[in-house]
Structures are given as C-alpha cells and as structure tokens.
Write an enzyme that holds these catalytic residues in place. Structure first.
Site, PDB file in Angstrom:
ATOM      1  N   THR A 134       0.832  -1.205   0.000  1.00 41.15           N
ATOM      2  CA  THR A 134       0.000   0.000   0.000  1.00 41.15           C
ATOM      3  C   THR A 134       0.864   1.252   0.000  1.00 41.15           C
ATOM      4  O   THR A 134       0.374   2.338   0.295  1.00 41.15           O
ATOM      5  CB  THR A 134      -0.925   0.031   1.233  1.00 41.15           C
ATOM      6  OG1 THR A 134      -0.123  -0.065   2.429  1.00 41.15           O
ATOM      7  CG2 THR A 134      -1.933  -1.095   1.210  1.00 41.15           C
ATOM      8  N   ALA A 135       2.135   1.101  -0.338  1.00 41.52           N
ATOM      9  CA  ALA A 135       3.073   2.223  -0.283  1.00 41.52           C
ATOM     10  C   ALA A 135       3.231   2.861  -1.660  1.00 41.52           C
ATOM     11  O   ALA A 135       2.544   3.822  -1.999  1.00 41.52           O
ATOM     12  CB  ALA A 135       4.412   1.765   0.286  1.00 41.52           C
ATOM     13  N   ARG A 136       4.109   2.301  -2.470  1.00 46.73           N
ATOM     14  CA  ARG A 136       4.342   2.790  -3.824  1.00 46.73           C
ATOM     15  C   ARG A 136       4.604   1.607  -4.748  1.00 46.73           C
ATOM     16  O   ARG A 136       5.316   0.666  -4.390  1.00 46.73           O
ATOM     17  CB  ARG A 136       5.536   3.761  -3.867  1.00 46.73           C
ATOM     18  CG  ARG A 136       5.267   5.121  -3.253  1.00 46.73           C
ATOM     19  CD  ARG A 136       4.332   5.934  -4.120  1.00 46.73           C
ATOM     20  NE  ARG A 136       4.096   7.275  -3.614  1.00 46.73           N
ATOM     21  CZ  ARG A 136       3.018   7.654  -2.939  1.00 46.73           C
ATOM     22  NH1 ARG A 136       2.075   6.764  -2.662  1.00 46.73           N
ATOM     23  NH2 ARG A 136       2.871   8.907  -2.525  1.00 46.73           N
TER      24      ARG A 136
ATOM     25  N   HIS B 175      -5.390   2.327  -5.791  1.00 40.64           N
ATOM     26  CA  HIS B 175      -4.676   3.320  -4.983  1.00 40.64           C
ATOM     27  C   HIS B 175      -5.652   4.193  -4.173  1.00 40.64           C
ATOM     28  O   HIS B 175      -5.707   5.411  -4.333  1.00 40.64           O
ATOM     29  CB  HIS B 175      -3.785   4.209  -5.859  1.00 40.64           C
ATOM     30  CG  HIS B 175      -2.618   4.772  -5.088  1.00 40.64           C
ATOM     31  ND1 HIS B 175      -1.387   4.980  -5.645  1.00 40.64           N
ATOM     32  CD2 HIS B 175      -2.497   5.157  -3.791  1.00 40.64           C
ATOM     33  CE1 HIS B 175      -0.557   5.486  -4.739  1.00 40.64           C
ATOM     34  NE2 HIS B 175      -1.216   5.598  -3.598  1.00 40.64           N
ATOM     35  N   ILE B 176      -6.393   3.540  -3.291  1.00 36.70           N
ATOM     36  CA  ILE B 176      -7.393   4.244  -2.480  1.00 36.70           C
ATOM     37  C   ILE B 176      -7.114   4.122  -0.985  1.00 36.70           C
ATOM     38  O   ILE B 176      -8.025   4.216  -0.158  1.00 36.70           O
ATOM     39  CB  ILE B 176      -8.816   3.721  -2.786  1.00 36.70           C
ATOM     40  CG1 ILE B 176      -8.903   2.205  -2.569  1.00 36.70           C
ATOM     41  CG2 ILE B 176      -9.221   4.093  -4.211  1.00 36.70           C
ATOM     42  CD1 ILE B 176     -10.327   1.663  -2.621  1.00 36.70           C
ATOM     43  N   GLY B 177      -5.845   3.917  -0.639  1.00 38.63           N
ATOM     44  CA  GLY B 177      -5.498   3.706   0.763  1.00 38.63           C
ATOM     45  C   GLY B 177      -5.993   4.781   1.702  1.00 38.63           C
ATOM     46  O   GLY B 177      -6.433   4.500   2.820  1.00 38.63           O
ATOM     47  N   SER B 178      -5.959   6.028   1.281  1.00 35.88           N
ATOM     48  CA  SER B 178      -6.367   7.132   2.155  1.00 35.88           C
ATOM     49  C   SER B 178      -7.763   7.649   1.834  1.00 35.88           C
ATOM     50  O   SER B 178      -8.161   8.715   2.318  1.00 35.88           O
ATOM     51  CB  SER B 178      -5.355   8.285   2.051  1.00 35.88           C
ATOM     52  OG  SER B 178      -5.239   8.737   0.715  1.00 35.88           O
TER      53      SER B 178
ATOM     54  N   GLU C 111       0.342   4.181 -12.952  1.00 37.73           N
ATOM     55  CA  GLU C 111      -0.914   4.677 -12.381  1.00 37.73           C
ATOM     56  C   GLU C 111      -1.325   5.955 -13.095  1.00 37.73           C
ATOM     57  O   GLU C 111      -0.482   6.824 -13.326  1.00 37.73           O
ATOM     58  CB  GLU C 111      -0.755   4.954 -10.892  1.00 37.73           C
ATOM     59  CG  GLU C 111      -0.509   3.713 -10.062  1.00 37.73           C
ATOM     60  CD  GLU C 111      -0.473   3.997  -8.565  1.00 37.73           C
ATOM     61  OE1 GLU C 111      -0.729   5.156  -8.153  1.00 37.73           O
ATOM     62  OE2 GLU C 111      -0.192   3.062  -7.796  1.00 37.73           O
TER      63      GLU C 111
ATOM     64  N   ASP D 264      -2.400  -2.117  -3.682  1.00 41.79           N
ATOM     65  CA  ASP D 264      -3.155  -0.876  -3.833  1.00 41.79           C
ATOM     66  C   ASP D 264      -2.394   0.132  -4.687  1.00 41.79           C
ATOM     67  O   ASP D 264      -2.867   1.241  -4.911  1.00 41.79           O
ATOM     68  CB  ASP D 264      -3.454  -0.264  -2.456  1.00 41.79           C
ATOM     69  CG  ASP D 264      -4.370   0.946  -2.528  1.00 41.79           C
ATOM     70  OD1 ASP D 264      -5.385   0.882  -3.243  1.00 41.79           O
ATOM     71  OD2 ASP D 264      -4.067   1.978  -1.875  1.00 41.79           O
TER      72      ASP D 264
END
Length: 320
Positions: free
Chosen positions: A238-240, A287-290, A269, A264
């Site tokens: 979930t980082a990069r 990429h919806i971690g936050s 991207e 994620d």
C-alpha cells in the site's frame, strides 16, 4: 482587486477542503480531475503563487528548471513526495510540504483488507458468487491462509507501518519489522527488529510494504528477495508501486512460491498492470489507501494549513 494569494488545485479535493480554499484564496480548481501534463504544470506556474498537487503531478528536475519565478510553494496533497525532485525545487527557492500523520489509519485499514482478501481468496470467491457459478462445496473448497497467529513482516515502520502493526496485533500476529532505525521499546510493543531486509524476509509469512519510494528502494522486492520469503507467503503493498518488480512478482505467483498478493499501488498509475488480472490470487485496489471522507478532509486541511503558515510569514509545519 483580489489581494489573496492565487493557488492552483490540480485535482478535485474534498468539498470541505475546496470550500475553505475558495474562502481564503483566489483558487483555480480542476473540477474535471483530468491529468495535468508537465506543460500544464509549467504554464500554470506563471499564473499562481502556490500549487496543491497530488501524486499524479510530476515535478522533475526538468520541470523545476522551467517553473515560473512567481510560484513560491508546492503544498502536496500526499505524504509521499517521490514525484518531486526536492533538490531541484529547493535550488529554485520553492518550498515543498506534504501531509503526514493524517492518513496512517486509513491506509493501514486498506493494508488489512488487502492482506485478508489475498489470504482468503476474496477475488475468486466474489467472482464465483457474482457470476452465478457457485454450485459446489466441500471441506477442500476455497481453502486459504490463516492470518491469526501468523508472522507478519513490515518493511518501513513509520506512521503507517506502526498503525498497521497495531491492527495486526488484534489478530494475534507475531510482528517483525525492518526500518532504517530501530524503534524505541515503547514504540515496538514487543515487535522483533531486523537489521536487514533479508533477515526479515526469511520469517515473513505475510509481508507488508510501508516504506517510501526512493532510488534505494525502487525494485526492492525483486526476484531474489521474493525467493527469500517462506513458501506460500503473501505480499501486501500500500506504499508505492515502484517498490515491487512486477514481472518478478508475477513469476513468483505463477510458480506458487508467493501464494497471493494484495496491491493498492502499481508502477503505472492510473491503469495498473493488466497482467495481474489473469491471477485471481492477486487482490487489487486502485490506490485508495487514504480514501475516506475523514482522511481526505484532513489531508486537504493539512495542505491548506501549510499554505496559511507560508503566506503569513511562518514556517510551514510540514516543510521538507
């Protein structure tokens, strides 16, 4: 005459953030959410005093060199700043900030979702039921990997890594971690520190990545390191996307050495890697971690707090 600083918000941020921005600044807002090219960034730098970009806007050395002198601050709506060439921007006298602290729990929640989903065949199971093809059951059906009591390896024990470790303890997981510096005992909460990534990999039934993307960490999980994981391990990122050699991950999944992955973020991207979609044991999110209301508001407000400080002659809290 409008004497408020003029800012460019490159993406549609939360409603609360945009309301505050319009109140306090002369704000140009990209409501359409379209991608901003390097040329867009350079052109807009002559029109504004500040930019609130997301990770999708790139400030390479070439872009930094061409930015207009009017631009004074880039207040990122993100924690990661690998899209910014910090030395190049600093050489132009441009202040850069980010939004730490506020998204740790939301991102850790997504890491937990990905870990559980990958371990317990969420993609395959959802597809089976949703397609109307679930017509069989037996004790050997859809058997996955149990999370409770397993050994969890965490690479990068910053705010998100520590938040994820706290949540994983609720599953009685045995926490192991690698970090550039060892945490204090009160931060470790009994976790086992490893002085090298290789030492950590050897014990990680589950491995979760929470480190920034840097020249040193790009391709961190390559074929050699993936082979160091115990057979049947599960990888979570979930980082990069740049942390993982995607071809090597596919090969390891196809061989069965890595049992599953939860991702994620991706090298490319938006879009991701189409080759991953052939494998139902790779659980993916865009990429919806936050991406929670509370966290998006907090990120937007943190970026605006940094702008407020700067334009009031103070040092922004999150200056890099």
């Amino acid at each position: 005459m409008n004497d408020k600083p003029r800012i460019w918000i490159t993406r549609r941020l939360s409603d609360a953030t945009l309301e505050r921005a319009k109140r306090d600044y002369d704000a140009i807002i990209n409501f359409e959410d379209g991608l901003s090219s390097d040329e867009d960034v350079v052109a807009m730098s002559a029109e504004v005093d500040a930019i609130i970009p997301c990770h999708s806007e790139r400030f390479s050395a070439d872009v930094a060199r061409r930015l207009d002198p009017r631009l004074k601050i880039i207040a990122n709506h993100s924690v990661g700043v690998d899209h910014c060439d910090l030395p190049a921007l600093k050489s132009r006298g441009i202040v850069v900030t980010n939004t730490p602290d506020v998204l740790s729990d939301a991102t850790a929640e997504i890491a937990m979702l990905l870990m559980l989903g990958a371990a317990r065949h969420a993609v395959k199971g959802d597809h089976l039921v949703r397609s109307g093809n679930w017509d069989f059951w037996s004790p050997s059906f859809m058997v996955g990997k149990q999370v409770t009591g397993a050994r969890l390896g965490i690479i990068g024990m910053g705010r998100v890594g520590q938040s994820f470790a706290r949540k994983a303890r609720g599953f009685d997981m045995e926490i192991h971690y690698y970090n550039r510096t060892r945490l204090t005992p009160d931060q470790e909460h009994g976790a086992t520190y490893h002085s090298s990534v290789e030492s950590l990999l050897a014990v990680a039934d589950f491995l979760s990545l929470h480190c920034p993307a840097t020249p040193q960490t790009t391709g961190l999980m390559n074929a050699e390191r993936l082979s160091m994981l115990p057979a049947g391990a599960v990888l979570v990122n979930t980082a990069r996307g740049a942390l993982v050699d995607e071809d090597a991950l596919i090969a390891s999944v196809e061989s069965g050495h890595v049992a599953a992955a939860g991702l994620d973020c991706f090298v490319t991207e938006p879009g991701g890697n189409p080759a991953f979609s052939k494998h139902k044991n790779i659980f993916m999110l865009p990429h919806i971690g936050s991406a929670t209301v509370r966290t998006r508001d907090a990120m937007g407000f943190r970026a605006l707090d940094n702008l407020d400080a700067f334009f009031n002659g103070k040092t922004p809290k999150d200056i890099l």
